[in-house]
Design a protein around this motif. Structure first.
Motif, PDB file in Angstrom:
ATOM      1  N   SER A   5      47.183  37.069  56.640  1.00 52.14           N
ATOM      2  CA  SER A   5      47.832  36.609  57.874  1.00 52.14           C
ATOM      3  C   SER A   5      46.815  36.022  58.842  1.00 52.14           C
ATOM      4  CB  SER A   5      48.606  37.744  58.544  1.00 52.14           C
ATOM      5  OG  SER A   5      47.724  38.728  59.052  1.00 52.14           O
ATOM      6  N   HIS A   6      45.623  36.595  58.899  1.00 55.67           N
ATOM      7  CA  HIS A   6      44.574  36.059  59.772  1.00 55.67           C
ATOM      8  C   HIS A   6      44.140  34.667  59.310  1.00 55.67           C
ATOM      9  CE1 HIS A   6      44.353  40.242  60.986  1.00 55.67           C
ATOM     10  NE2 HIS A   6      43.546  39.908  61.987  1.00 55.67           N
ATOM     11  N   VAL A   7      43.878  34.547  58.018  1.00 54.46           N
ATOM     12  CA  VAL A   7      43.399  33.277  57.468  1.00 54.46           C
ATOM     13  C   VAL A   7      44.447  32.193  57.672  1.00 54.46           C
ATOM     14  CG1 VAL A   7      42.677  32.102  55.357  1.00 54.46           C
ATOM     15  CG2 VAL A   7      41.829  34.403  55.851  1.00 54.46           C
ATOM     16  N   ARG A   8      45.712  32.526  57.491  1.00 57.64           N
ATOM     17  CA  ARG A   8      46.782  31.544  57.693  1.00 57.64           C
ATOM     18  C   ARG A   8      46.877  31.085  59.145  1.00 57.64           C
ATOM     19  NH1 ARG A   8      50.318  34.815  53.662  1.00 57.64           N
ATOM     20  NH2 ARG A   8      50.019  33.560  51.786  1.00 57.64           N
ATOM     21  N   GLN A   9      46.394  31.910  60.058  1.00 54.16           N
ATOM     22  CA  GLN A   9      46.408  31.543  61.479  1.00 54.16           C
ATOM     23  C   GLN A   9      45.102  30.891  61.921  1.00 54.16           C
ATOM     24  OE1 GLN A   9      48.184  34.664  64.103  1.00 54.16           O
ATOM     25  NE2 GLN A   9      48.364  35.785  62.167  1.00 54.16           N
ATOM     26  N   GLY A  10      44.171  30.687  60.976  1.00 57.83           N
ATOM     27  CA  GLY A  10      42.928  30.003  61.288  1.00 57.83           C
ATOM     28  C   GLY A  10      41.770  30.910  61.651  1.00 57.83           C
ATOM     29  N   VAL A  11      41.961  32.217  61.579  1.00 63.98           N
ATOM     30  CA  VAL A  11      40.860  33.139  61.861  1.00 63.98           C
ATOM     31  C   VAL A  11      39.959  33.169  60.634  1.00 63.98           C
ATOM     32  CG1 VAL A  11      40.220  35.525  62.385  1.00 63.98           C
ATOM     33  CG2 VAL A  11      42.295  34.542  63.388  1.00 63.98           C
ATOM     34  N   THR A  12      38.715  32.799  60.806  1.00 66.58           N
ATOM     35  CA  THR A  12      37.805  32.742  59.666  1.00 66.58           C
ATOM     36  C   THR A  12      36.771  33.850  59.669  1.00 66.58           C
ATOM     37  OG1 THR A  12      36.324  31.241  60.846  1.00 66.58           O
ATOM     38  CG2 THR A  12      38.047  30.239  59.467  1.00 66.58           C
ATOM     39  N   THR A  13      36.532  34.461  60.845  1.00 65.15           N
ATOM     40  CA  THR A  13      35.488  35.478  60.945  1.00 65.15           C
ATOM     41  C   THR A  13      35.943  36.593  61.880  1.00 65.15           C
ATOM     42  OG1 THR A  13      33.807  33.763  60.664  1.00 65.15           O
ATOM     43  CG2 THR A  13      33.050  35.898  61.491  1.00 65.15           C
ATOM     44  N   ALA A  14      35.657  37.830  61.493  1.00 66.25           N
ATOM     45  CA  ALA A  14      35.934  38.996  62.333  1.00 66.25           C
ATOM     46  C   ALA A  14      34.641  39.790  62.482  1.00 66.25           C
ATOM     47  CB  ALA A  14      37.013  39.870  61.712  1.00 66.25           C
ATOM     48  N   LEU A  15      34.527  40.493  63.584  1.00 66.58           N
ATOM     49  CA  LEU A  15      33.368  41.330  63.858  1.00 66.58           C
ATOM     50  C   LEU A  15      33.828  42.779  63.850  1.00 66.58           C
ATOM     51  CD1 LEU A  15      30.348  41.146  64.583  1.00 66.58           C
ATOM     52  CD2 LEU A  15      31.026  41.108  66.984  1.00 66.58           C
ATOM     53  N   GLY A  16      33.316  43.574  62.919  1.00 68.79           N
ATOM     54  CA  GLY A  16      33.716  44.970  62.789  1.00 68.79           C
ATOM     55  C   GLY A  16      32.694  45.918  63.374  1.00 68.79           C
ATOM     56  N   GLY A  17      33.144  47.123  63.674  1.00 64.39           N
ATOM     57  CA  GLY A  17      32.258  48.151  64.215  1.00 64.39           C
ATOM     58  C   GLY A  17      32.044  48.032  65.708  1.00 64.39           C
ATOM     59  N   PRO A  18      33.091  47.700  66.482  1.00 67.41           N
ATOM     60  CA  PRO A  18      32.903  47.565  67.920  1.00 67.41           C
ATOM     61  C   PRO A  18      32.888  48.917  68.624  1.00 67.41           C
ATOM     62  CG  PRO A  18      35.205  47.255  67.408  1.00 67.41           C
ATOM     63  CD  PRO A  18      34.485  47.453  66.086  1.00 67.41           C
ATOM     64  N   ASP A  19      32.577  48.878  69.897  1.00 72.13           N
ATOM     65  CA  ASP A  19      32.718  50.023  70.804  1.00 72.13           C
ATOM     66  C   ASP A  19      31.891  51.236  70.404  1.00 72.13           C
ATOM     67  OD1 ASP A  19      34.505  48.330  72.025  1.00 72.13           O
ATOM     68  OD2 ASP A  19      36.285  49.358  71.302  1.00 72.13           O
ATOM     69  N   GLY A  20      30.791  51.016  69.714  1.00 73.16           N
ATOM     70  CA  GLY A  20      29.895  52.112  69.365  1.00 73.16           C
ATOM     71  C   GLY A  20      30.273  52.860  68.112  1.00 73.16           C
ATOM     72  N   GLY A  21      31.364  52.493  67.475  1.00 73.99           N
ATOM     73  CA  GLY A  21      31.783  53.146  66.242  1.00 73.99           C
ATOM     74  C   GLY A  21      31.232  52.401  65.042  1.00 73.99           C
ATOM     75  N   GLY A  22      31.651  52.806  63.900  1.00 74.51           N
ATOM     76  CA  GLY A  22      31.228  52.107  62.702  1.00 74.51           C
ATOM     77  C   GLY A  22      30.832  53.058  61.604  1.00 74.51           C
ATOM     78  N   PRO A  23      30.694  52.509  60.420  1.00 72.64           N
ATOM     79  CA  PRO A  23      30.420  53.338  59.251  1.00 72.64           C
ATOM     80  C   PRO A  23      28.974  53.838  59.201  1.00 72.64           C
ATOM     81  CG  PRO A  23      30.406  51.023  58.647  1.00 72.64           C
ATOM     82  CD  PRO A  23      30.807  51.085  60.085  1.00 72.64           C
TER      83      PRO A  23
END
Length: 188
Positions: A5-23
């Motif tokens: 759904s993101h790609v179909r809307q033109g979103v090509t890049t996402a940034l994960g691990g915001p707000d001090g969280g993350g794996p």
């Protein structure tokens, strides 16, 4: 995994691990994603200050010891070597709210020295908004790292219109030589 759904809307890049969280461990997480690889959008992950601080200090409301700070720096370095694009903070959330600016600068210096960016969920978005924006700008300047203000907003009726001031603070920092966020590149 394919974010159709993101790609179909033109979103090509996402940034994960915001707000001090993350794996954590960072590299193992990225490896687990590659095992389920499908064609989709690009994703860059940040290593989280809150995650790292909690692993080293729990939710303690205190400054880290020099040894604890060295451990956290080593964790940021390891995450960057394993593919992180930078460091994120959630200074409004536990345990990041207990950290002093100097701690965040020290960790951001590691990420910055390795080509990373710094993203900040500001310490305060209400009455302390201006101080929160100034703190993020200070961290970027002192650590020599590009900064991103996540959730850059003014909360509460007393702060209505304050975004004019915070935007001017950002513009002023840029004019004074603060580094802009540049196109991220995969290090892995």
């Amino acid at each position: 995994p394919d974010a159709a759904s993101h790609v179909r809307q033109g979103v090509t890049t996402a940034l994960g691990g915001p707000d001090g969280g993350g794996p954590w461990p960072f590299g193992r997480y990225l490896d687990s994603l590659s095992n389920n690889f499908q064609l989709g959008m690009n994703v860059a992950y940040l290593t989280g200050h809150n995650t790292i601080r909690r692993k080293v200090m729990g939710n303690d409301n205190r400054k880290p010891t020099p040894a604890e700070l060295d451990t956290m720096k080593a964790m940021v370095r390891r995450a960057m070597n394993e593919g992180a694009f930078g460091l994120s903070t959630g200074l409004k959330y536990l345990p990041g709210t207990f950290s002093e600016t100097s701690e965040v600068i020290a960790l951001s210096e590691v990420a910055g020295s390795m080509g990373g960016i710094y993203t900040s969920h500001l310490r305060e978005e209400g009455l302390g908004l201006l101080a929160g924006v100034r703190e993020a700008i200070l961290i970027g300047r002192e650590a020599h790292i590009p900064i991103v203000l996540t959730h850059h907003k003014a909360m509460g009726k007393p702060m209505w219109g304050a975004s004019k001031i915070t935007t001017a603070l950002v513009d002023s920092a840029r004019a004074a030589g603060a580094r802009r966020v540049h196109a991220a590149r995969r290090r892995r």
